[in-house]
Structure formats: C-alpha cells, structure tokens
Scaffold this active site. Structure first.
Site: not given
Ligand code: OAD
Length: 250
Positions: A107-108, A124, A152, A155, A220
């Site tokens: 998470n960012v 990230h 910026c 530059c 999920e």
């Molecule tokens: P996703 O949006 O792909 O997945 C979110 C996950 O959280 C899903 O599997 C949901 O089922 C689960 N979820 C939803 N609500 C929840 C809750 N209350 N408690 C627990 N789980 C829950 O997000 P990420 O896996 O974080 O990268 O995605 C990975 C990366 O893809 C991100 O960091 C970002 C994205 O594109 C970059 O930006 C580089």
C-alpha cells in the site's frame, strides 16, 4: 482451515505465541475498511470508468500527465481523510508482542505508520511523496504549485507521485529486505492482497518453500488460498483484532 468453522485454530494460536519473528504482507484490502478503494474491485463515482492498471504506468503519465496526476490527487485526498482501522491497529499491537516483526506493505498510504507500526517495508512507495521525473529531487510543497501536474522547482521537470508504476522496478533494498524477511520468519501472514502482482505475490510462496506456515486473511479466494496453511476468511478489521486478542489477550 476456515475462519467460520469453529473460530481460530488452536495450532495457529500456539504458532503465533511461539513465534520470534513474524512477517506480514499487506495489500489494498487492509485499507478498504478505512475507505481507500482496492485496485481490482469495482470503483465508484468519478473515477469508475478508469482502470487503475491503465493509469498507474509511466506510459499513461507520458500520454496524459494531467489525468494521471488528478487520479493520484483523488487517491491522496482519500488517504488524507482516512483513519487507520482496527486491522491496522491490531498489526501495530502484534508488533509489540514479538521480538522481531517485519511489515511488508504494497500500500502507498501511510495508515500502517499512523496506526503505530514501526518496522515497515513500503514496497510500492509512498503516495504522499512527490519527485521530479527528470532530476529525481523530492519536493515537499509540490501541492501548493498551481500547475497540474506541478513542475520541479530545480529543473522544471514534471513532478510525479513517489510510487512504483506497472513496468517499473521496485526499490532494490526494500525488495531484498522483503525476501529475506519471508525466508527467515517463523510465521508469514498475507492480508488483504489478491496475490496477483509480482514480485510481492511470490513472498508467501517463498515462505512456504522454506517450510514456514502461511496464514491468509481475505474474504475472497486468491491464488494463495489453496496453498495457505491457515485460511481465515473474513475482513481484516474483524479477524485481526480477534486473532491478537486470542493469542496475547490484548
Ligand atoms: P487488490 O485490489 O488486487 O486486492 C485486494 C484484496 O483485498 C482482494 O483479494 C480482496 O478480496 C481483499 N479484501 C477486500 N476487502 C478486504 C478486507 N476488508 N479485509 C481483507 N481483505 C480484503 O490489491 P493488492 O493485492 O494490494 O500496485 O494489489 C497489489 C498491487 O496491485 C497494488 O499495490 C498496486 C496494484 O496495482 C502498484 O500500484 C504497483
């Protein structure tokens, strides 16, 4: 092992209690209950028509910097308004109970930090930081700049959020530290991530290859679910506080 079937497994409680080093990987799901939308679930409102995977790329920024900047401004505003939820707070509490704790987040947002977590690897990047695409200088007061995207001060290059976009490499040091923590812990927790985006998606599998038990917390199914040692199916904000209470009575 399902969360719904008879609560938390006693074996898991014992493993958590006896762990000297716990490594946790979090994804967008842990911040969902704070109102920060995940990436792969339907978005609502103004930005519903845009696919985050089409916006979070260097190509998208080159093509339409204004659009990408505005999408990040919207996300930044959500993050600024959001508060850590019981899931973030339970992880900060867990850190205080074990001698070594590594929190790897995709998470960012800064919700883990605001909840009190200390040893955080931000794989990230950080949406609240801004840097120049040309000279890489970080700018603190970019948001007061009236251009969109702002320029910026050194530059004149375009400023961008300090996050990792699709197709970009992750910070090497952070990535190495994350892989080491996945290999060297006693227990690995994968929370609120779809386990789809590499290299973070490999981390729980690295732990499994090293005979380290892996706990998945997610409402999920994900590509990890079938291999996880324990699957706690539910929302992180409900499951984590209950887990921490059951193990450490805090
Ligand atoms: P996703 O949006 O792909 O997945 C979110 C996950 O959280 C899903 O599997 C949901 O089922 C689960 N979820 C939803 N609500 C929840 C809750 N209350 N408690 C627990 N789980 C829950 O997000 P990420 O896996 O974080 O990268 O995605 C990975 C990366 O893809 C991100 O960091 C970002 C994205 O594109 C970059 O930006 C580089």
């Amino acid at each position: 092992m399902e969360w719904d079937e008879g609560g938390i497994h006693q074996g898991l409680i014992a493993k958590l209690r006896n762990s000297n080093h716990i490594t946790v990987l979090t994804g967008a799901g842990i911040s969902a209950e704070s109102g920060v939308p995940t990436f792969r679930q339907a978005q609502s409102g103004l930005w519903a028509q845009y696919d985050p995977q089409q916006l979070a790329t260097p190509q998208a920024f080159r093509r339409n910097p204004r659009l990408v900047w505005e999408w990040y401004s919207w996300r930044r505003e959500l993050v600024n308004k959001a508060k850590p939820n019981p899931g973030h707070i339970a992880l900060a509490t867990m850190e205080q109970q074990v001698s070594r704790f590594t929190l790897i987040t995709q998470n960012v947002d800064d919700l883990h930090r605001r909840a009190g977590s200390q040893n955080i690897i931000a794989l990230h990047g950080d949406i609240l930081k801004t840097r120049c695409i040309d000279c890489r200088t970080y700018t603190e007061d970019a948001l007061q700049n009236e251009n969109i995207p702002p320029r910026c001060f050194h530059c004149g290059g375009l400023l961008r959020p300090d996050v990792v976009w699709f197709g970009e490499s992750l910070p090497t040091e952070a990535l190495e530290a994350a892989f080491t923590a996945a290999r060297e812990c006693d227990l690995f927790l994968s929370i609120g991530t779809s386990t789809l985006v590499e290299p973070a998606a490999s981390l729980p599998f690295i732990a499994l290859q090293n005979d380290i038990p892996v706990v998945e917390i997610n409402p999920e199914e994900t590509p990890l679910s079938g291999s996880a040692t324990y699957q706690l199916k539910g929302a992180a904000g409900k499951v984590l506080p209950e887990l921490v209470r059951s193990v450490w009575q805090v």
